[in-house]
Scaffold this motif. Sequence first.
Motif, PDB file in Angstrom:
ATOM      1  N   SER A  69      -1.985   1.126   2.415  1.00  0.00           N
ATOM      2  CA  SER A  69      -0.589   0.966   1.985  1.00  0.00           C
ATOM      3  C   SER A  69      -0.502   0.633   0.498  1.00  0.00           C
ATOM      4  O   SER A  69       0.592   0.554  -0.056  1.00  0.00           O
ATOM      5  N   LYS A  70      -1.666   0.426  -0.165  1.00  0.00           N
ATOM      6  CA  LYS A  70      -1.678   0.099  -1.585  1.00  0.00           C
ATOM      7  C   LYS A  70      -2.656   1.021  -2.310  1.00  0.00           C
ATOM      8  O   LYS A  70      -3.584   1.564  -1.716  1.00  0.00           O
ATOM      9  N   VAL A  71      -2.457   1.178  -3.611  1.00  0.00           N
ATOM     10  CA  VAL A  71      -3.272   2.096  -4.415  1.00  0.00           C
ATOM     11  C   VAL A  71      -4.739   1.675  -4.400  1.00  0.00           C
ATOM     12  O   VAL A  71      -5.643   2.509  -4.225  1.00  0.00           O
ATOM     13  N   ASP A  72      -5.006   0.376  -4.554  1.00  0.00           N
ATOM     14  CA  ASP A  72      -6.395  -0.097  -4.596  1.00  0.00           C
ATOM     15  C   ASP A  72      -7.102   0.162  -3.265  1.00  0.00           C
ATOM     16  O   ASP A  72      -8.283   0.520  -3.234  1.00  0.00           O
ATOM     17  N   GLU A  73      -6.376  -0.056  -2.162  1.00  0.00           N
ATOM     18  CA  GLU A  73      -6.961   0.210  -0.842  1.00  0.00           C
ATOM     19  C   GLU A  73      -7.291   1.689  -0.681  1.00  0.00           C
ATOM     20  O   GLU A  73      -8.367   2.058  -0.184  1.00  0.00           O
ATOM     21  N   ALA A  74      -6.365   2.538  -1.122  1.00  0.00           N
ATOM     22  CA  ALA A  74      -6.582   3.986  -1.021  1.00  0.00           C
ATOM     23  C   ALA A  74      -7.791   4.401  -1.844  1.00  0.00           C
ATOM     24  O   ALA A  74      -8.620   5.208  -1.400  1.00  0.00           O
ATOM     25  N   LYS A  75      -7.916   3.835  -3.041  1.00  0.00           N
ATOM     26  CA  LYS A  75      -9.025   4.215  -3.924  1.00  0.00           C
ATOM     27  C   LYS A  75     -10.367   3.796  -3.329  1.00  0.00           C
ATOM     28  O   LYS A  75     -11.345   4.552  -3.368  1.00  0.00           O
ATOM     29  N   SER A  76     -10.422   2.590  -2.739  1.00  0.00           N
ATOM     30  CA  SER A  76     -11.691   2.128  -2.152  1.00  0.00           C
ATOM     31  C   SER A  76     -12.103   2.981  -0.961  1.00  0.00           C
ATOM     32  O   SER A  76     -13.302   3.203  -0.737  1.00  0.00           O
TER      33      SER A  76
END
Length: 403
Positions: free
Chosen positions: A24-31
């Motif tokens: 649900s967040k950009v950092d989570e998606a990137k990881s």
Amino acid sequence: MLGVAGLPAVVQFVLMLSLPESPSKVDEAKSILERIYPAEELEDEMNALKISVEAEKADEHALGDSMAQKLKGAFKNVVVRRGLYAGVTVQVAQQFSGINTVMYYSPTIVQFAGFASNKTAMALSLITSGLNAVGSIVSMTFVDRYGRRRMMIISMIGIIACLVVLTIIFSQVATHSPNIDHFESMHFALNASCSSYVRANDPTSWNCMSCLRAECGFCANGVNKYTPGACLALSKDIKDSCREKHRTWYKDGCPSRFGFLAVVFLGLYIISYSPGMGTVPWIVNSEIYPLRYRGIGGGIAAVANWVSNLIVSQTFLTLTKALGSAGTFLLFAVFCGIGLIFIFWFVPETKGLQFEEVEKLLQAGFRPEAFRKSSEETKVDKGKGKAKAEAETDTETKPQPSS
């Protein structure tokens, strides 16, 4: 049987615990994407996802709240509609290739080929299931190298070839089945003879296949199962009586020297099916729709898949009784031929394309490459013809100089 089926579900449950949650967040998606994509592709994928999410949010209100509104919007959208042509086509073609009749009824099909033993038929059917699993691994290796469309077309050609050969094999099995020995059929045991055989106008023309079609059983000759045997009533007592004399009892198929070929080409059928039509239709349906319509489009295609599965699996035994094994496999070959034509015309190649690129491809209208050039040339010729006509019209209307 039910307990064994539960074991893969337990394994799947344990493995699913390691799946990452939808971010649900950009950092989570990137990881999460770092675990899937190479470093040089990560930023491009992030940008593509960002654009897709922004477009989805912008258009979300246009889809409507009810399922009816969403379906109406999907069918009115030319991109989604063309995507459904492709997505539904590959799912229906997958099922009408007859795959689930082979998977569900493979022991029965093996018995049609002349293997009377239930244990033998089950063991041979497990081989076909194993080949299906191996083929799925092959698909993972080659689908991004050779493309979705090409793998499905090659797969369909292989399936059609195998089905045609199976048609020939099963027709030979029926034609060359052992004849009925009148003496054994009439004197095998008291009231054991097949009633249809006894009442037949020309019992000398009967063979094993005629006996089975009359819903009777064939008791093979004790010396050589390929020589004439007895046509007997279909009952447990008579079957046991046949086996007590060290003979083989047949009720689904007849003894045949061609039986092993049927098993070989069933295996080749699975090898042709699994890497292409077995897995690629699901890949195509995850790539062919705009992001905001992906759930609806994928759902419609999945419904088409399971409805087709229901039709094919529920009609298989009826078809084999009405058309015979050979006729049923020939019918599936015809369905595959039609499916191949539809795949050629309606399914674009999505390998290496971003979702936005697929959307633009469908917006422009997909046409097979072999016909794309001729279509463009026709447009150019029409344009030249129009320009020439306009030039001639201008010449006619322009005042001519006086002499």
